[in-house]
Write a protein that holds these residues in place. Structure first.
Motif, short mmCIF file in Angstrom:
data_model
loop_
_atom_site.label_atom_id
_atom_site.label_comp_id
_atom_site.label_asym_id
_atom_site.label_seq_id
_atom_site.Cartn_x
_atom_site.Cartn_y
_atom_site.Cartn_z
N ALA A 17 -4.68 3.27 1.55
CA ALA A 17 -5.24 1.92 1.56
C ALA A 17 -5.75 1.53 0.18
N TYR A 18 -6.35 2.49 -0.52
CA TYR A 18 -6.89 2.24 -1.85
C TYR A 18 -5.79 1.88 -2.85
N THR A 19 -4.67 2.59 -2.78
CA THR A 19 -3.61 2.40 -3.76
C THR A 19 -2.71 1.20 -3.43
N THR A 20 -2.56 0.87 -2.15
CA THR A 20 -1.65 -0.21 -1.76
C THR A 20 -2.37 -1.53 -1.50
N GLY A 21 -3.68 -1.47 -1.24
CA GLY A 21 -4.42 -2.69 -0.92
C GLY A 21 -4.28 -3.11 0.52
N ASN A 22 -3.73 -2.23 1.37
CA ASN A 22 -3.57 -2.56 2.79
C ASN A 22 -3.85 -1.31 3.62
N HIS A 23 -4.85 -1.39 4.48
CA HIS A 23 -5.21 -0.25 5.31
C HIS A 23 -4.20 -0.11 6.44
N PRO A 24 -3.54 1.06 6.60
CA PRO A 24 -2.49 1.19 7.62
C PRO A 24 -2.97 1.06 9.05
N LEU A 25 -4.26 1.31 9.30
CA LEU A 25 -4.80 1.20 10.65
C LEU A 25 -5.64 -0.04 10.87
N ARG A 26 -6.23 -0.58 9.79
CA ARG A 26 -7.14 -1.71 9.93
C ARG A 26 -6.67 -2.97 9.24
N GLY A 27 -5.57 -2.87 8.49
CA GLY A 27 -5.12 -4.03 7.74
C GLY A 27 -6.13 -4.39 6.66
N GLY A 28 -6.57 -5.64 6.66
CA GLY A 28 -7.57 -6.08 5.69
C GLY A 28 -8.98 -6.03 6.22
N ASP A 29 -9.14 -5.57 7.46
CA ASP A 29 -10.46 -5.56 8.10
C ASP A 29 -11.23 -4.30 7.70
#
Length: 435
Positions: free
Chosen positions: A148-160
């Motif tokens: 999430a840190y490197t891509t800017g998108n949390h795989p389980l939470r998205g942007g939340d």
């Protein structure tokens, strides 16, 4: 009959010892896996305690062998419950507050049943399963957080998530993740310095410790959580001193070099947007200072039993408004910046204890910490235990680690292990060498 008997569950599958083992396994999973496995583990432990009474009756529990820290913890539970009853009318859901005390109460009951842990921890495959229950979910949580840190998108939470620019584990709660992670970093550092203890305790390869220490250390830094990092550094300093004076000096020099490097970076970027790394040199936190002041005034208003266990958080905004505090700058994810009175806990274990449970609760909390530190320091495994207590105290000056269920799960597991190992030290050289 033989065919039917194969379908019938064996009674010993649901013995108190097996239910306890299942609960402990889930609590270890919860170190990296979050609140859900912790809740399941608590359920298993409650069933294990109930089943123990059916199996052993009156001799199930013995309170005489409990250490001083456990009696202080029991006193804290009692005072906290009393504080809720004293403030019953001013608490919206008093039974919910009382229910939160179950985490501490269950630990005390388990300590009064030492036979549960003795039978479990003397089996190698059980210790192997606990090591894997700790490391595998933790590795997964770190991997998710780094992704999430490197891509800017949390795989389980998205942007939340609280802040996508900080490593925040499975659920995007960066503070909870960081303050829990500091204890794993210290445990892994201890096993790195004492590989024989790891190899005696479990058959999981030692190189896994080295790999996980690198991953967990990097993830902890990238949480950019100052209190957790400070707690980890305090723990590492204690660990270094316990190991050898040379290592203590080396750790001090590395720490000073790292601080100097960050300071130089920060000084060269005064007129530029500051990077996340400079958070470690920023000492200003208006909201924290506001909460500390409010907690101090809350204690002075009700010095005997406070405002009720975990109730300061609900009263903090009204307290600040009544005393004419300057409004806080509140930033909530997905919302514009707000100028309002922040409602939250004290961001400090000691102040939270005094504000919520009064002088009696605050003093027995401090007594618990000091007694635990004394017991950990006198253990033959002080290299592992003393740093944890130091980190708990130091990081707890900046966050309510004793009142957050996930962080509290880590703390209470470490407390239980401290007491189990100390008890075993009286019978054998080390718990890890028992076959």
């Amino acid at each position: 009959m033989n065919g039917l008997s194969l379908l019938r569950p064996r009674a010993d599958w649901f013995s108190a010892a097996n239910l306890f083992a299942a609960g402990l396994f889930c609590l270890f999973v919860g170190i990296g896996g979050g609140a859900k496995p912790v809740a399941v583990g608590q359920i298993f432990l409650v069933f294990a305690i109930a089943k123990a009474f059916f199996e052993r009756g009156r001799v199930t529990m013995s309170w005489r062998h409990l250490p001083p820290s456990a009696w202080c913890l029991a006193a804290f539970v009692g005072v906290s419950a009393l504080s809720v009853f004293a403030n019953w009318q001013g608490i919206a859901a008093p039974f919910e507050h009382l229910g939160k005390l179950r985490y501490l109460a269950v630990v005390l009951v388990i300590l009064a049943m030492p036979w549960l842990a003795q039978g479990l921890l003397r089996q190698k495959w059980r210790r192997d399963s606990l090591a894997l229950a700790w490391l595998v979910p933790l590795a997964f949580a770190i991997a998710v957080g780094l992704f999430a840190y490197t891509t800017g998108n949390h795989p389980l939470r998205g942007g939340d998530v609280v802040d996508i620019r900080r490593v925040s584990g499975l659920y995007g709660q960066v503070m909870t993740f960081a303050y829990s992670l500091q204890f794993s970093v210290l445990a892994l550092a201890g096993f790195f310095l004492a590989p024989r203890v790891w190899k005696a305790a479990t058959r999981v390869p030692w190189w896994v410790v080295v790999l996980m220490l690198l991953l967990a250390g990097a993830a902890l830094y990238l949480t950019y959580t100052r209190g957790a990092m400070l707690g980890a550094l305090a723990g590492l300093a204690v660990m270094a001193v316990r190991h050898s004076w040379k290592l203590g000096v080396a750790v001090a020099l590395v720490g000073l070099a790292g601080a100097a490097f960050l300071f130089v970076q920060w000084s060269g970027q005064k007129d530029e947007p500051r990077g996340k790394g400079q958070r470690y040199l920023q000492t200003d936190s208006a909201v924290r200072l506001s909460q500390w002041r409010a907690a101090s005034l809350a204690f002075l208003e009700r010095p005997a039993l406070g405002w009720g266990y975990r109730n300061f958080e609900l009263q903090s905004a009204a307290l600040k408004e009544r005393y004419g505090f300057e409004k806080d700058v509140v930033r909530k994810r997905g919302q514009a910046r707000q100028i309002t009175y922040f409602q939250g806990h004290a961001h400090n274990n000691v102040l939270e204890s005094f504000a919520s449970t009064g002088a009696f609760g605050g003093l027995v909390f401090l007594a618990f910490v000091l007694c635990w530190l004394r017991e950990a320091w006198r253990s033959r495994h002080a290299l592992f235990f003393a740093p944890v207590v130091a980190a708990f105290f130091v990081s707890g000056m900046f966050e309510n680690t004793f009142f957050d269920s996930e962080v509290l799960n880590c703390l209470l597991l470490l407390y239980l292990i401290t007491q189990w190992v100390r008890a075993e030290e009286g019978r054998a050289p080390t718990i890890a060498t028992a076959a």
